[in-house]
Write a protein that holds these residues in place. Structure first.
Motif: not given
Length: 143
Positions: A40-50, A52-58, A69-75
């Motif tokens: 799913s990551i390979r076939h989507s436009l991804n948004f990771g929120l960091f 500092g160095p740690a990812q805290v949202a996606y 567009a369809y927005l999914v997997d938000v956390f």
């Protein structure tokens, strides 16, 4: 507050973290296999929120970059909620140059209507025109 950064390149994402959240903590993808998350990551436009160095949202957007567009997997990770990170993530998504001029941008939510309304999302104008095939337990058997 740590400096926030948005990453859209799949190589920058913390895939084990994303998989752990989706498979163990989400209400919508519990049990999802790692291979499915990676695909799913390979076939989507991804948004990771960091922070500092740690990812805290996606979040990820499934799109043709032209009309839909369809927005999914938000956390946002539980320990980072209440800091405005979801609004930061949504602002980055809505401002992304490849997501401008779309005829339809959809999402499904059971808990965050207020957040998404701030970014122009509403209930469907013609819900009778929408249909779906929904398989809520597709990952329950390890498929």
């Amino acid at each position: 507050m740590e400096k926030l950064r948005i990453a859209t390149e799949p190589a920058e994402l913390d895939v084990p973290l994303i998989h752990r959240f989706l498979s163990e903590e989400s209400t919508w993808a519990r049990g999802i296999p790692l291979a499915t998350v990676e695909e799913s990551i390979r076939h989507s436009l991804n948004f990771g929120l960091f922070s500092g160095p740690a990812q805290v949202a996606y979040a990820r957007v499934v799109t043709d970059y032209a009309t839909f567009a369809y927005l999914v997997d938000v956390f946002v990770l539980a320990e980072h909620r209440g800091k405005g990170y979801s609004a930061e993530l949504m602002a980055a998504i809505m401002e992304h140059p490849r997501l401008q001029g779309l005829r339809r941008f959809m999402l499904a939510t059971s808990t965050a209507h207020g957040l998404y309304a701030k970014f122009g999302f509403t209930a469907p104008l013609k819900p009778q025109a929408l249909m779906e095939r929904f398989a809520p337990n597709v990952y329950a058997n390890g498929s």
